[in-house]
Design a protein around this motif. Sequence first.
Motif, mmCIF file in Angstrom:
data_model
loop_
_atom_site.group_PDB
_atom_site.id
_atom_site.type_symbol
_atom_site.label_atom_id
_atom_site.label_comp_id
_atom_site.label_asym_id
_atom_site.label_seq_id
_atom_site.Cartn_x
_atom_site.Cartn_y
_atom_site.Cartn_z
ATOM 1 N N VAL A 142 0.871 -1.175 0.000
ATOM 2 C CA VAL A 142 0.000 0.000 0.000
ATOM 3 C C VAL A 142 0.905 1.222 0.000
ATOM 4 N N MET A 143 0.693 2.113 -0.952
ATOM 5 C CA MET A 143 1.554 3.281 -1.108
ATOM 6 C C MET A 143 0.694 4.531 -1.271
ATOM 7 N N GLY A 144 1.043 5.601 -0.567
ATOM 8 C CA GLY A 144 0.279 6.831 -0.674
ATOM 9 C C GLY A 144 1.187 8.039 -0.718
ATOM 10 N N HIS A 145 0.716 9.090 -1.388
ATOM 11 C CA HIS A 145 1.502 10.316 -1.533
ATOM 12 C C HIS A 145 0.874 11.448 -0.748
ATOM 13 N N SER A 146 1.675 12.116 0.080
ATOM 14 C CA SER A 146 1.256 13.321 0.792
ATOM 15 C C SER A 146 0.057 13.027 1.704
ATOM 16 N N ALA A 147 -1.089 13.676 1.490
ATOM 17 C CA ALA A 147 -2.271 13.364 2.277
ATOM 18 C C ALA A 147 -2.690 11.916 2.070
ATOM 19 N N LEU A 153 -0.941 5.246 5.811
ATOM 20 C CA LEU A 153 -0.310 4.838 7.067
ATOM 21 C C LEU A 153 -1.351 4.479 8.119
ATOM 22 N N LEU A 154 -2.389 5.307 8.226
ATOM 23 C CA LEU A 154 -3.424 5.048 9.219
ATOM 24 C C LEU A 154 -4.246 3.803 8.880
ATOM 25 N N TYR A 162 -6.885 -6.445 8.196
ATOM 26 C CA TYR A 162 -6.269 -7.070 7.022
ATOM 27 C C TYR A 162 -4.772 -6.739 6.907
ATOM 28 N N ALA A 163 -4.187 -6.190 7.980
ATOM 29 C CA ALA A 163 -2.789 -5.761 7.926
ATOM 30 C C ALA A 163 -1.846 -6.911 7.575
ATOM 31 N N GLU A 164 -2.167 -8.109 8.008
ATOM 32 C CA GLU A 164 -1.279 -9.258 7.763
ATOM 33 C C GLU A 164 -1.229 -9.654 6.291
ATOM 34 N N HIS A 165 -2.177 -9.177 5.495
ATOM 35 C CA HIS A 165 -2.185 -9.481 4.063
ATOM 36 C C HIS A 165 -1.423 -8.435 3.245
ATOM 37 N N ILE A 166 -0.839 -7.481 3.923
ATOM 38 C CA ILE A 166 -0.085 -6.406 3.268
ATOM 39 C C ILE A 166 1.397 -6.588 3.578
ATOM 40 N N ASP A 167 2.216 -6.617 2.536
ATOM 41 C CA ASP A 167 3.642 -6.906 2.718
ATOM 42 C C ASP A 167 4.467 -5.675 3.059
ATOM 43 N N ALA A 168 4.046 -4.521 2.589
ATOM 44 C CA ALA A 168 4.792 -3.288 2.869
ATOM 45 C C ALA A 168 3.871 -2.090 2.728
ATOM 46 N N VAL A 169 4.179 -1.048 3.474
ATOM 47 C CA VAL A 169 3.456 0.221 3.379
ATOM 48 C C VAL A 169 4.487 1.303 3.100
ATOM 49 N N ILE A 170 4.241 2.090 2.064
ATOM 50 C CA ILE A 170 5.210 3.112 1.652
ATOM 51 C C ILE A 170 4.529 4.476 1.607
ATOM 52 N N GLY A 171 5.042 5.386 2.409
ATOM 53 C CA GLY A 171 4.552 6.761 2.398
ATOM 54 C C GLY A 171 5.482 7.632 1.583
ATOM 55 N N GLU A 207 -6.186 9.741 16.855
ATOM 56 C CA GLU A 207 -6.791 8.820 15.891
ATOM 57 C C GLU A 207 -6.471 9.217 14.458
ATOM 58 N N ALA A 208 -6.085 10.480 14.245
ATOM 59 C CA ALA A 208 -5.754 10.965 12.898
ATOM 60 C C ALA A 208 -4.269 11.218 12.745
ATOM 61 N N ASP A 209 -3.478 10.750 13.703
ATOM 62 C CA ASP A 209 -2.051 11.059 13.723
ATOM 63 C C ASP A 209 -1.224 9.780 13.595
ATOM 64 N N PRO A 210 -0.629 9.525 12.426
ATOM 65 C CA PRO A 210 0.182 8.314 12.261
ATOM 66 C C PRO A 210 1.272 8.176 13.322
ATOM 67 N N LYS A 211 1.843 9.295 13.742
ATOM 68 C CA LYS A 211 2.901 9.257 14.751
ATOM 69 C C LYS A 211 2.437 8.583 16.031
ATOM 70 N N GLN A 212 1.155 8.681 16.322
ATOM 71 C CA GLN A 212 0.622 8.144 17.573
ATOM 72 C C GLN A 212 -0.091 6.803 17.398
ATOM 73 N N GLN A 213 0.085 6.180 16.239
ATOM 74 C CA GLN A 213 -0.558 4.901 15.962
ATOM 75 C C GLN A 213 0.484 3.789 15.789
ATOM 76 N N PRO A 214 0.095 2.541 16.066
ATOM 77 C CA PRO A 214 1.008 1.407 15.848
ATOM 78 C C PRO A 214 1.044 1.050 14.372
ATOM 79 N N LEU A 215 2.000 1.562 13.644
ATOM 80 C CA LEU A 215 2.027 1.398 12.199
ATOM 81 C C LEU A 215 2.381 -0.025 11.783
ATOM 82 N N HIS A 216 2.108 -0.331 10.527
ATOM 83 C CA HIS A 216 2.414 -1.632 9.942
ATOM 84 C C HIS A 216 3.875 -2.000 10.207
#
Length: 279
Positions: A142-147, A153-154, A162-171, A207-216
């Motif tokens: 899963v890859m996202g740009h900017s916003a 990330l969230l 479904y996080a276990e079905h995702i191999d990588a997350v790229i911001g 809840e809207a802050d990736p910094k404060q969430q347990p990321l992939h």
Amino acid sequence: MKRLIFIVLAIFLTCSFALSAQAEKLKRVSFSEVLELSSGSSVKKHSYGTHPSQFFEYWPAKNNAAEAANVIFIHGGCWLKDYDIRHSYPLSTALTQAGFNLWSVEYRRLGEDNAAWPASLNDVSKAIENILQQTNGKPTAVMGHSAGGHLALLATSKNYKYAEHIDAVIGLAAITDMQVYVAEDGSCNQAAKTLINTAQSDFNLAEADPKQQPLHHNTWLLQGSADNIVPMSQAEVFGVNNDNVNTLIVDDAGHFDMIHPKTDAWTVIIQQLNKELKP
């Protein structure tokens, strides 16, 4: 002797052309330069809700789509309706040419009906769920740009079922620290503040802050050092000792270099996708 001279000359010319091609790589491109790029078109459009912006498009890999790895892409645009999925078509085209199946997500944005936070996040999460049920079982990022990176990330945090079905997350130039971002000047910063202000009164900024969430567990932040929309500090908030988040800084790259297929940043993106999805 003539043959040796010819071989040396051929090598010299080959190297010269290669160096010239590298020198032609673009840096710090503008949004208008992205819009000027030619692109292909998707082969399918899938709705995942009833709102006009609740859909995703499928772009199959140019060669052997059945065996190709998958990229689910979330476009940026400051969460605003003015910037829709179409500006990411050159990126989508380039990713299919690089051998990936591309799934590009549209979502509700500020200025549209029923777009109050967390509508955009709910949409992206639901779209990813739908896409994962239609992929070929091959590795998926899963890859996202900017916003869109913020939403990616969230949506893929460890709490996502479904996080276990995702191999990588790229911001790509992802907004990771909303608390800092909404406090700074800038048009996109103001949009971020507006987004948060649409939430219900019981809203918790965490809840809207990736910094404060347990990321992939396999998260990558790719950031340009010359980005004047999302500063480099947004990619550095997790520190060097974070096991889940890795940072790659592309020297002298601007914000839109990340979605322009003729930049140094794009070369880094493809290399990272190949590393994560084509072991």
